[in-house]
Design an enzyme around this catalytic site. Structure first.
Site, PDB file in Angstrom:
ATOM      1  N   ARG A  16      17.807 -34.735  61.579  1.00 16.96           N
ATOM      2  CA  ARG A  16      16.676 -34.295  60.761  1.00 16.96           C
ATOM      3  C   ARG A  16      15.506 -35.288  60.882  1.00 16.96           C
ATOM      4  O   ARG A  16      14.525 -35.036  61.569  1.00 16.96           O
ATOM      5  CB  ARG A  16      17.123 -34.128  59.285  1.00 16.96           C
ATOM      6  CG  ARG A  16      16.197 -33.282  58.432  1.00 16.96           C
ATOM      7  CD  ARG A  16      14.973 -33.966  57.934  1.00 16.96           C
ATOM      8  NE  ARG A  16      15.266 -35.141  57.118  1.00 16.96           N
ATOM      9  CZ  ARG A  16      14.351 -36.007  56.736  1.00 16.96           C
ATOM     10  NH1 ARG A  16      13.093 -35.833  57.076  1.00 16.96           N
ATOM     11  NH2 ARG A  16      14.676 -37.075  56.024  1.00 16.96           N
ATOM     12  N   ASP A  17      15.665 -36.443  60.275  1.00 22.40           N
ATOM     13  CA  ASP A  17      14.551 -37.404  60.225  1.00 22.40           C
ATOM     14  C   ASP A  17      14.188 -37.889  61.625  1.00 22.40           C
ATOM     15  O   ASP A  17      13.015 -38.133  61.923  1.00 22.40           O
ATOM     16  CB  ASP A  17      14.958 -38.599  59.355  1.00 22.40           C
ATOM     17  CG  ASP A  17      13.767 -39.305  58.754  1.00 22.40           C
ATOM     18  OD1 ASP A  17      12.641 -38.813  58.925  1.00 22.40           O
ATOM     19  OD2 ASP A  17      13.956 -40.357  58.124  1.00 22.40           O
ATOM     20  N   HIS A 208      17.522 -45.628  52.209  1.00 21.80           N
ATOM     21  CA  HIS A 208      17.085 -45.074  53.494  1.00 21.80           C
ATOM     22  C   HIS A 208      15.974 -45.985  54.020  1.00 21.80           C
ATOM     23  O   HIS A 208      14.903 -46.055  53.420  1.00 21.80           O
ATOM     24  CB  HIS A 208      16.583 -43.654  53.208  1.00 21.80           C
ATOM     25  CG  HIS A 208      15.959 -42.923  54.347  1.00 21.80           C
ATOM     26  ND1 HIS A 208      16.587 -41.891  54.993  1.00 21.80           N
ATOM     27  CD2 HIS A 208      14.746 -43.038  54.931  1.00 21.80           C
ATOM     28  CE1 HIS A 208      15.776 -41.407  55.935  1.00 21.80           C
ATOM     29  NE2 HIS A 208      14.656 -42.094  55.915  1.00 21.80           N
ATOM     30  N   HIS A 210      13.520 -47.378  57.178  1.00 21.32           N
ATOM     31  CA  HIS A 210      12.930 -47.297  58.515  1.00 21.32           C
ATOM     32  C   HIS A 210      12.728 -48.721  59.016  1.00 21.32           C
ATOM     33  O   HIS A 210      12.452 -49.630  58.233  1.00 21.32           O
ATOM     34  CB  HIS A 210      11.602 -46.532  58.473  1.00 21.32           C
ATOM     35  CG  HIS A 210      11.796 -45.053  58.374  1.00 21.32           C
ATOM     36  ND1 HIS A 210      11.348 -44.168  59.328  1.00 21.32           N
ATOM     37  CD2 HIS A 210      12.423 -44.286  57.444  1.00 21.32           C
ATOM     38  CE1 HIS A 210      11.678 -42.932  58.981  1.00 21.32           C
ATOM     39  NE2 HIS A 210      12.313 -42.973  57.832  1.00 21.32           N
ATOM     40  N   CYS A 241       7.727 -43.618  62.078  1.00 25.21           N
ATOM     41  CA  CYS A 241       7.112 -43.775  60.765  1.00 25.21           C
ATOM     42  C   CYS A 241       5.969 -42.785  60.708  1.00 25.21           C
ATOM     43  O   CYS A 241       5.106 -42.793  61.586  1.00 25.21           O
ATOM     44  CB  CYS A 241       6.587 -45.193  60.581  1.00 25.21           C
ATOM     45  SG  CYS A 241       5.575 -45.352  59.106  1.00 25.21           S
ATOM     46  N   ASN A 250      14.097 -44.791  62.162  1.00 20.51           N
ATOM     47  CA  ASN A 250      15.096 -45.197  61.175  1.00 20.51           C
ATOM     48  C   ASN A 250      15.938 -46.330  61.751  1.00 20.51           C
ATOM     49  O   ASN A 250      16.024 -46.492  62.965  1.00 20.51           O
ATOM     50  CB  ASN A 250      16.041 -44.031  60.883  1.00 20.51           C
ATOM     51  CG  ASN A 250      15.394 -42.953  60.045  1.00 20.51           C
ATOM     52  OD1 ASN A 250      15.456 -42.982  58.840  1.00 20.51           O
ATOM     53  ND2 ASN A 250      14.752 -42.003  60.709  1.00 20.51           N
TER      54      ASN A 250
END
Ligand code: ZN
Length: 304
Positions: A16-17, A208, A210, A241, A250
């Site tokens: 996802r991210d 979470h 980054h 980012c 991440n």
């Protein structure tokens, strides 16, 4: 080291991210294959995709199909990020049993994009909570940029408290603190984690990070020292980012697992399987990924 947990829970968010920042569209069947691989690697929680508008995030347009293809997997929580009530409906239609909402801790960001304060955004999630309950779907919330934002810098703790309280008020007790802008640093991360953990014992927390400024691993250790045990990671360090072009993504999941394996912290995830999936992803995307372990091998891979 004192105060480190004996085990942590990892959520893999690369599909996802990570992928949402990639221009190369990955075919649905490849995503399903990668998801099966992540399940086989032992992740207890996986963020499969999001139910954003397909035009806004084209890479996530097939999240419904990925959920349908994989079905329910006993013992593994498969979650999706949702923007609003429509997201709960899409989750219900494709068999997704866990959704996550998000609000920005930055007042300026929220007012500019949504014309609402963060607390007003969270209050508006009440209908999502109701719809999720009606459909047997678990729901969680995240707060992005809780440590600092590129607009305001450091966010006052009282602001974070009032967003957390807004979440608790609508019945969401699982909360992720998401350092989307990668502006967190160990001391403020420790302070905020220790504070919220003590002040809101009814809540459960995810962290979470980054790796925008290379501090994600240090921040994870700081959060662990404050008693946090649930962390997101992205295989291959996939992602970026949203506010800093060309910044790191991440924290790489295999880097976190390597650190844990070397420090006696159980994750239940097989690092070799994760590294294999990162290599596959590197080939699919056609560019290098931001993972130390992928480049250098594990600490235990001796030269023979
Ligand atoms: Zn993120």
């Amino acid at each position: 080291m004192k105060n480190l947990p004996s085990a942590i829970t990892l959520c893999e968010v690369g599909l996802r991210d990570g992928l949402q920042n990639e221009k190369t569209l990955i075919p649905t069947e490849k995503k399903v294959e990668l998801l099966r691989g992540l399940i086989a690697a032992g992740f207890p929680v996986i963020e499969v995709g999001s139910f954003m508008h397909p035009k806004a995030v084209p890479q996530m347009a097939d999240t419904d199909q990925v959920f349908q293809a994989i079905g329910e997997v006993p013992g593994v929580e498969l979650r999706a990020l949702i923007p609003n009530l429509r997201g709960v409906k899409r989750a219900a239609d494709c068999g997704c049993k866990k959704v996550k909402l998000n609000v920005s801790a930055s007042r300026q960001h929220n007012l500019k994009n949504l014309n609402m304060t963060p607390e007003e955004s969270v209050a508006g999630f009440a209908d999502c909570v109701q719809a999720a309950a009606d459909n047997g779907i678990a729901i969680s919330g995240s707060i992005s940029m809780p440590f600092a934002s590129p607009w305001e810098g450091r966010i006052p703790v009282s602001d974070i408290e009032s967003i957390i309280e807004a979440y608790l008020k609508v019945g969401i007790t699982e909360i992720s603190l998401s350092d989307t802008s990668g502006m967190g640093a160990p001391a403020p991360v420790y302070e905020l984690c220790a504070h919220v953990k003590e002040k809101y014992p009814q809540a459960s927390w995810w962290l979470h990070f980054h790796n925008t400024r290379g501090l994600a691993m240090a921040n994870i250790l700081a959060a662990m020292e404050a008693g946090m045990t649930r962390f997101d990671g992205s295989f291959g360090g996939l992602g970026g980012c949203p506010f800093v072009p060309d910044a790191a993504g991440n924290i790489s999941t295999e880097d976190v697992i390597n650190m844990c394996d070397e420090s006696g912290i159980r994750t239940g995830v097989d690092i070799l399987k994760v590294m294999e999936l990162s290599r596959t992803m590197r080939e699919l995307l056609g560019h290098n990924l931001d993972s130390y372990v992928l480049r250098a091998g594990r600490a235990q891979d001796l030269i023979v």
